[in-house]
Motif scaffolding. Structure first.
Motif, PDB file in Angstrom:
ATOM      1  N   ASN A   1      43.883  35.814  40.445  1.00 63.94           N
ATOM      2  CA  ASN A   1      43.517  34.422  40.148  1.00 63.94           C
ATOM      3  C   ASN A   1      42.030  34.203  39.949  1.00 63.94           C
ATOM      4  OD1 ASN A   1      46.169  33.697  40.410  1.00 63.94           O
ATOM      5  ND2 ASN A   1      46.011  33.402  42.620  1.00 63.94           N
ATOM      6  N   GLU A   2      41.215  35.223  40.276  1.00 56.82           N
ATOM      7  CA  GLU A   2      39.775  35.007  40.235  1.00 56.82           C
ATOM      8  C   GLU A   2      39.252  34.859  38.811  1.00 56.82           C
ATOM      9  OE1 GLU A   2      38.590  39.716  40.138  1.00 56.82           O
ATOM     10  OE2 GLU A   2      37.296  38.293  41.154  1.00 56.82           O
ATOM     11  N   PRO A   3      38.248  34.007  38.620  1.00 56.80           N
ATOM     12  CA  PRO A   3      37.562  33.989  37.334  1.00 56.80           C
ATOM     13  C   PRO A   3      36.829  35.321  37.147  1.00 56.80           C
ATOM     14  CG  PRO A   3      36.839  32.170  38.744  1.00 56.80           C
ATOM     15  CD  PRO A   3      37.684  33.074  39.577  1.00 56.80           C
ATOM     16  N   GLU A   4      36.656  35.749  35.910  1.00 56.95           N
ATOM     17  CA  GLU A   4      35.951  37.001  35.609  1.00 56.95           C
ATOM     18  C   GLU A   4      34.585  37.030  36.276  1.00 56.95           C
ATOM     19  OE1 GLU A   4      36.408  40.688  33.723  1.00 56.95           O
ATOM     20  OE2 GLU A   4      37.801  39.073  33.986  1.00 56.95           O
ATOM     21  N   HIS A   5      34.213  38.175  36.830  1.00 49.37           N
ATOM     22  CA  HIS A   5      32.908  38.448  37.437  1.00 49.37           C
ATOM     23  C   HIS A   5      32.685  37.787  38.792  1.00 49.37           C
ATOM     24  CE1 HIS A   5      32.092  40.293  33.696  1.00 49.37           C
ATOM     25  NE2 HIS A   5      32.004  39.160  33.043  1.00 49.37           N
ATOM     26  N   SER A   6      33.676  37.099  39.334  1.00 53.34           N
ATOM     27  CA  SER A   6      33.460  36.549  40.669  1.00 53.34           C
ATOM     28  C   SER A   6      34.107  37.463  41.696  1.00 53.34           C
ATOM     29  CB  SER A   6      34.050  35.148  40.779  1.00 53.34           C
ATOM     30  OG  SER A   6      35.448  35.240  40.827  1.00 53.34           O
ATOM     31  N   SER A   7      33.710  37.355  42.968  1.00 50.09           N
ATOM     32  CA  SER A   7      34.258  38.220  43.993  1.00 50.09           C
ATOM     33  C   SER A   7      35.622  37.719  44.417  1.00 50.09           C
ATOM     34  CB  SER A   7      33.336  38.249  45.213  1.00 50.09           C
ATOM     35  OG  SER A   7      34.019  38.855  46.284  1.00 50.09           O
TER      36      SER A   7
ATOM     37  N   LEU B   1      46.648  43.277  51.852  1.00 53.17           N
ATOM     38  CA  LEU B   1      46.360  43.796  50.509  1.00 53.17           C
ATOM     39  C   LEU B   1      46.986  42.883  49.449  1.00 53.17           C
ATOM     40  CD1 LEU B   1      45.434  45.974  48.479  1.00 53.17           C
ATOM     41  CD2 LEU B   1      47.537  47.234  49.000  1.00 53.17           C
ATOM     42  N   LYS B   2      48.185  42.418  49.728  1.00 56.38           N
ATOM     43  CA  LYS B   2      48.849  41.529  48.764  1.00 56.38           C
ATOM     44  C   LYS B   2      47.999  40.275  48.524  1.00 56.38           C
ATOM     45  CE  LYS B   2      53.369  39.518  47.757  1.00 56.38           C
ATOM     46  NZ  LYS B   2      52.764  38.928  46.599  1.00 56.38           N
ATOM     47  N   LYS B   3      47.424  39.745  49.600  1.00 58.61           N
ATOM     48  CA  LYS B   3      46.578  38.552  49.449  1.00 58.61           C
ATOM     49  C   LYS B   3      45.347  38.867  48.596  1.00 58.61           C
ATOM     50  CE  LYS B   3      47.766  36.098  53.642  1.00 58.61           C
ATOM     51  NZ  LYS B   3      47.444  35.934  55.030  1.00 58.61           N
ATOM     52  N   ILE B   4      44.744  40.028  48.850  1.00 63.36           N
ATOM     53  CA  ILE B   4      43.568  40.419  48.054  1.00 63.36           C
ATOM     54  C   ILE B   4      43.956  40.548  46.580  1.00 63.36           C
ATOM     55  CG2 ILE B   4      41.855  42.242  47.664  1.00 63.36           C
ATOM     56  CD1 ILE B   4      42.057  42.923  50.645  1.00 63.36           C
ATOM     57  N   LEU B   5      45.127  41.153  46.330  1.00 61.16           N
ATOM     58  CA  LEU B   5      45.590  41.323  44.946  1.00 61.16           C
ATOM     59  C   LEU B   5      45.832  39.968  44.291  1.00 61.16           C
ATOM     60  CD1 LEU B   5      48.088  44.300  45.393  1.00 61.16           C
ATOM     61  CD2 LEU B   5      45.753  44.373  44.525  1.00 61.16           C
ATOM     62  N   ASP B   6      46.417  39.049  45.050  1.00 66.24           N
ATOM     63  CA  ASP B   6      46.661  37.702  44.501  1.00 66.24           C
ATOM     64  C   ASP B   6      45.336  37.038  44.153  1.00 66.24           C
ATOM     65  OD1 ASP B   6      49.343  38.067  44.826  1.00 66.24           O
ATOM     66  OD2 ASP B   6      49.498  36.887  46.676  1.00 66.24           O
TER      67      ASP B   6
END
Ligand code: SF4
Length: 202
Positions: free
Chosen positions: A184-190, A175-180
Motif C-alpha cells: 500500500n505504500e507510495p513509491e519511495h516511502s518507508s 511479516l504479513k503486516k509488513i508486506l501489506d
C-alpha cells in the motif's frame, strides 16, 4: 553481472574448505526480481543432492509458513549464507561465512529486494553484522541502507524445538503486516511503521 552469470562463476568455487565435501554449489532459487528474499544458513543433505535450498523437512515448514501469509516460492528468492553443505550438517565456521558472504551480498545487490528475511542466527548475524542471539531480535525490523531486514527463527530450529513454532508463526503474521504496508505504500516511502534501526551494511 547478472544473477545467472554470478551463479555460473560459482559452479566450481574452491574459495573455502566446504568445496571438498559438497555435491554441488547451492546458489539460490526463485524470482530474480523478487522484492522479498529469504536467507538461510547452509545447504543440508537434500539441498546438496538437489542443488536447491530449503527442499528438506525445514523447507516444507518454510513453504507452509509462506503459504500462510499468501506467498509462493515463485515470487520470492531463497538463498543461504554459505552455498556449500558443511560436513555432517555442522554449523558453518566464521571463516567460511566470511569467504562466502560477498556472494550473498552480490546476490542481494543484483536482486535488489526491498525486504530480506533472515532465517536463524547465522543469516541474521551476517547481514546485521552483530553477534546478537536470534531470540533477542526475531520479529524486529531493521532498516539497513539497501533493504529492510526482518530476522526470523530458522524453520529447522522450530522443527527440532516445538516451542519455537509458535513464535515463528507469530513473526510470519508480523511479516504479513509488513508486506501489506509495502503493497500500500507510495513509491519511495518507508513501509515500516516501527522505529527502524539504522545500520551500515555495504
Ligand atoms: S561455501 Fe561459498 S566460498 Fe565456500 S566453496 Fe562454496 S561457494 Fe565457495
Amino acid at each position: 553481472m547478472t544473477l545467472e552469470e554470478l551463479n555460473q562463476s560459482l559452479r566450481d568455487c574452491q574459495a573455502c574448505r566446504l568445496a571438498s565435501g559438497r555435491t554441488q554449489v547451492v546458489f539460490g532459487t526463485g524470482n530474480p526480481h523478487a522484492s522479498i528474499m529469504f536467507v538461510g544458513e547452509a545447504p543440508g543433505l537434500n539441498e546438496d543432492k538437489q542443488g536447491v535450498p530449503f527442499v528438506g523437512a525445514a523447507g516444507k515448514v518454510l513453504s507452509k509458513l509462506l503459504e500462510s501469509v499468501g506467498l509462493s516460492r515463485d515470487e520470492i528468492y531463497i538463498a543461504n549464507v554459505v552455498k556449500c553443505r558443511p560436513p555432517d550438517n555442522r554449523n558453518p565456521q566464521t571463516d567460511e561465512i566470511e569467504t562466502c558472504k560477498p556472494f550473498l551480498l552480490q546476490q542481494i545487490q543484483i536482486i535488489k529486494p526491498k525486504l530480506v528475511c533472515s532465517l536463524g542466527n547465522f543469516a541474521m548475524q551476517t547481514l546485521l553484522g552483530k553477534k546478537i542471539g536470534i531470540t533477542k531480535v526475531r520479529g524486529q525490523v531493521f532498516q539497513l541502507p539497501e533493504f529492510i531486514l526482518f530476522p526470523l527463527l530458522h524453520p529447522a530450529a522450530a522443527l527440532h524445538q516445538g516451542n519455537l513454532m509458535a513464535p515463528l508463526r507469530e513473526d510470519f503474521q508480523k511479516l504479513k503486516k509488513i508486506l501489506d504496508e509495502m503493497t500500500n505504500e507510495p513509491e519511495h516511502s518507508s513501509p515500516v511503521q516501527d522505529k527502524p534501526v539504522q545500520m551500515d551494511l555495504f
